[in-house]
Scaffold this motif. Structure first.
Motif, mmCIF file in Angstrom:
data_model
loop_
_atom_site.group_PDB
_atom_site.id
_atom_site.type_symbol
_atom_site.label_atom_id
_atom_site.label_comp_id
_atom_site.label_asym_id
_atom_site.label_seq_id
_atom_site.Cartn_x
_atom_site.Cartn_y
_atom_site.Cartn_z
ATOM 1 N N SER A 110 9.875 -2.774 1.204
ATOM 2 C CA SER A 110 10.083 -3.765 0.067
ATOM 3 C C SER A 110 11.048 -3.400 -1.161
ATOM 4 O O SER A 110 11.557 -3.860 -1.869
ATOM 5 N N GLY A 111 11.379 -1.920 -1.099
ATOM 6 C CA GLY A 111 12.105 -1.549 -1.913
ATOM 7 C C GLY A 111 11.557 -0.145 -2.830
ATOM 8 O O GLY A 111 10.497 0.025 -2.879
ATOM 9 N N LEU A 112 12.383 0.818 -3.156
ATOM 10 C CA LEU A 112 11.926 2.007 -3.705
ATOM 11 C C LEU A 112 11.723 1.827 -5.219
ATOM 12 O O LEU A 112 12.415 0.628 -5.923
ATOM 13 N N PRO A 113 10.824 2.130 -5.758
ATOM 14 C CA PRO A 113 10.512 2.092 -7.282
ATOM 15 C C PRO A 113 11.489 2.454 -7.982
ATOM 16 O O PRO A 113 12.172 3.574 -7.748
ATOM 17 N N VAL A 114 11.784 1.669 -8.937
ATOM 18 C CA VAL A 114 12.870 1.832 -9.842
ATOM 19 C C VAL A 114 12.441 2.536 -11.193
ATOM 20 O O VAL A 114 12.293 2.001 -12.351
ATOM 21 N N ASP A 115 12.039 3.718 -11.049
ATOM 22 C CA ASP A 115 11.584 4.542 -12.309
ATOM 23 C C ASP A 115 11.892 6.220 -11.770
ATOM 24 O O ASP A 115 12.174 6.563 -10.326
ATOM 25 N N SER A 116 12.082 7.110 -12.721
ATOM 26 C CA SER A 116 12.625 8.261 -12.557
ATOM 27 C C SER A 116 11.952 9.214 -11.505
ATOM 28 O O SER A 116 12.655 9.929 -10.898
ATOM 29 N N ARG A 117 10.531 8.817 -11.264
ATOM 30 C CA ARG A 117 10.051 9.566 -10.016
ATOM 31 C C ARG A 117 9.408 8.798 -8.995
ATOM 32 O O ARG A 117 8.516 8.465 -8.667
ATOM 33 N N PRO A 118 10.589 8.000 -8.345
ATOM 34 C CA PRO A 118 9.923 6.733 -7.440
ATOM 35 C C PRO A 118 9.051 7.562 -6.292
ATOM 36 O O PRO A 118 8.193 6.811 -6.014
ATOM 37 N N TYR A 119 9.317 8.749 -5.787
ATOM 38 C CA TYR A 119 8.629 9.127 -4.537
ATOM 39 C C TYR A 119 7.139 9.622 -5.157
ATOM 40 O O TYR A 119 6.266 9.578 -4.419
ATOM 41 N N LEU A 120 7.099 9.907 -6.395
ATOM 42 C CA LEU A 120 5.610 10.173 -7.037
ATOM 43 C C LEU A 120 4.934 9.021 -7.185
ATOM 44 O O LEU A 120 3.797 9.065 -6.716
ATOM 45 N N THR A 121 5.638 7.994 -7.501
ATOM 46 C CA THR A 121 4.893 6.672 -7.716
ATOM 47 C C THR A 121 4.380 6.100 -6.263
ATOM 48 O O THR A 121 3.379 5.644 -6.114
ATOM 49 N N LEU A 122 5.288 6.321 -5.328
ATOM 50 C CA LEU A 122 4.961 6.089 -3.922
ATOM 51 C C LEU A 122 3.819 6.785 -3.536
ATOM 52 O O LEU A 122 2.763 6.314 -2.730
ATOM 53 N N ALA A 123 3.606 8.189 -3.799
ATOM 54 C CA ALA A 123 2.690 9.023 -3.270
ATOM 55 C C ALA A 123 1.463 8.660 -3.807
ATOM 56 O O ALA A 123 0.312 8.545 -3.349
ATOM 57 N N ASN A 124 1.495 7.962 -5.361
ATOM 58 C CA ASN A 124 0.191 7.214 -6.035
ATOM 59 C C ASN A 124 -0.387 6.258 -5.282
ATOM 60 O O ASN A 124 -1.491 6.137 -5.108
ATOM 61 N N ILE A 125 0.618 5.422 -4.524
ATOM 62 C CA ILE A 125 0.136 4.218 -3.992
ATOM 63 C C ILE A 125 -0.536 4.640 -2.740
ATOM 64 O O ILE A 125 -1.471 4.028 -2.332
ATOM 65 N N ILE A 126 -0.133 5.533 -2.163
ATOM 66 C CA ILE A 126 -0.480 5.667 -0.743
ATOM 67 C C ILE A 126 -1.655 6.697 -0.685
ATOM 68 O O ILE A 126 -2.082 7.169 0.228
ATOM 69 N N GLY A 127 -1.770 7.588 -1.636
ATOM 70 C CA GLY A 127 -2.782 8.653 -1.924
ATOM 71 C C GLY A 127 -2.317 9.856 -1.365
ATOM 72 O O GLY A 127 -2.670 10.490 -0.429
ATOM 73 N N GLY A 128 -1.066 10.140 -1.545
ATOM 74 C CA GLY A 128 -0.585 11.572 -1.094
ATOM 75 C C GLY A 128 0.292 12.140 -2.330
ATOM 76 O O GLY A 128 0.003 11.901 -3.341
ATOM 77 N N SER A 129 0.762 13.437 -1.924
ATOM 78 C CA SER A 129 1.532 13.970 -2.790
ATOM 79 C C SER A 129 3.156 13.627 -2.817
ATOM 80 O O SER A 129 3.564 13.429 -1.922
ATOM 81 N N GLU A 130 3.797 13.912 -3.926
ATOM 82 C CA GLU A 130 5.039 13.591 -4.027
ATOM 83 C C GLU A 130 5.882 14.393 -2.981
ATOM 84 O O GLU A 130 6.906 13.791 -2.243
ATOM 85 N N GLN A 131 5.711 15.735 -2.836
ATOM 86 C CA GLN A 131 6.385 16.573 -1.722
ATOM 87 C C GLN A 131 6.110 15.976 -0.298
ATOM 88 O O GLN A 131 7.017 15.918 0.258
#
Lengths: 187, 147
Positions: free
Chosen positions: A24-45
């Motif tokens: 549905s789209g990448l988060p539009v904030d400066s750390r999008p992969y961190l935001t996703l990591a928080n949603i799915i319960g994983g790490s940014e890396q």
């Protein structure tokens, strides 16, 4: 980077949730992969490694902006279809690919007697004149004068929601597309 | 839309960085700040100039399926049938085109077997035949729209 390789991969459920979350789209904030990591319960890396892997193995064929081409002035689109002797399809498909004049080129089955075309191209342009000009150039460049073809311009687009296919997932926001009931005139 | 928006669209259709601060990295290449890039992408999304910002999946590799299908609908029935067809969540897009086969749509499903069953349901619902024309070979996909 060493951390990237020592971190365990996301498990299947996390990967599924990530697929859903990013479609549905990448988060539009400066750390999008961190935001996703928080949603799915994983790490940014882990998220970064996972998306990179999907790009490398071809699950994701493109990663970036997807435009609504009508809004950018691409108001005409034509499906150009060709009736090509079966033994020549590969050769001609390759030539069309090389030409850079089409946006898509696929081989599809004939449906005789209603439909006798087996190669499909899309040509997008600012208006019909430009599309036809591009088609003429395509015929010349790829030596297609002898090949029977038809041009199917579009009148109306009723719905566009892109290639979304994952159903709602319990850990990810819904990415299921909502039908656009209103027809958009553009032709 | 100004010159900067145009260069954002042209550059980021080709790809987006995958690193901790991807907007910062992409912004550098565009000679703008990270904050400006974020704001501009947000506006382009809001104005619906972008349909999406993220991945385009190779649907078959993801276990799903896509097909192109066509129907031949009499003019006076067209809008009614279009409404019926568009009700199906599996329809990704649907165009009226100038041909005897005048309705062309793309179906996307979570697994390949659902293509046939969805087509059957569309035929049953509308009373018209659906011509299924799945991709047999992909020669080129280059949906790139420079502005």
């Amino acid at each position: 980077m060493s951390e990237a390789h020592s971190a365990p991969k996301l498990n299947d459920i996390q990967q599924q949730a990530l697929k859903c979350a990013i479609q549905s789209g990448l988060p539009v904030d400066s750390r999008p992969y961190l935001t996703l990591a928080n949603i799915i319960g994983g790490s940014e890396q882990q998220v970064i490694t996972c998306i990179e892997e999907w790009i490398n193995n071809g699950l994701i064929k493109r990663f970036g902006l997807v435009v609504k081409h009508h809004k950018l002035g691409y108001n005409a689109n034509a499906m150009v279809v060709w009736n090509i002797p079966s033994h020549l399809v590969d050769e001609i498909g390759e030539r069309i690919k090389q030409s850079g004049l089409v946006t898509l080129c696929y081989r599809r089955p004939r449906r005789l007697p209603d439909w006798n075309y087996n190669l499909f191209c899309m040509i997008h342009g600012k208006d019909r004149g430009q599309v036809l000009q591009q088609l003429n150039q395509l015929i010349k460049t790829c030596q297609l004068t002898e090949i029977e073809h038809d041009i199917l311009f579009s009148y109306k687009q009723f719905k566009q929601c892109g290639g979304r296919f994952h159903r709602q997932h319990h850990t990810a926001p819904s990415a299921h597309c909502v039908p656009e009931r209103k027809a958009i005139n553009h032709g | 839309m100004d010159e900067i928006d145009r260069s954002i669209i042209n550059q980021l259709q080709r790809g987006f960085p995958i690193c901790e601060r991807p907007y910062e990295q992409a912004a550098k290449a565009l000679s703008i700040t990270e904050a400006e890039l974020i704001n501009r992408i947000a506006s382009l999304l809001e104005e619906k100039i972008l349909t999406r910002f993220g991945p385009m999946y190779q649907i078959e590799k993801a276990g799903g399926a896509f097909t192109l299908a066509a129907m031949s609908i009499p003019e006076d029935e067209f809008d009614k049938v279009a409404d019926q067809v568009n009700q199906f969540p599996e329809i990704a897009h649907n165009y009226e085109r100038a041909h005897k086969l005048n309705m062309w749509f793309v179906l996307g499903t979570e697994n390949p077997s659902e293509i046939a069953s969805t087509i059957k349901r569309i035929e049953k619902e509308t009373g018209y035949k659906v011509f299924n024309m799945p991709k047999l070979e992909e020669f080129y996909v280059g949906l790139y729209f420079p502005v």
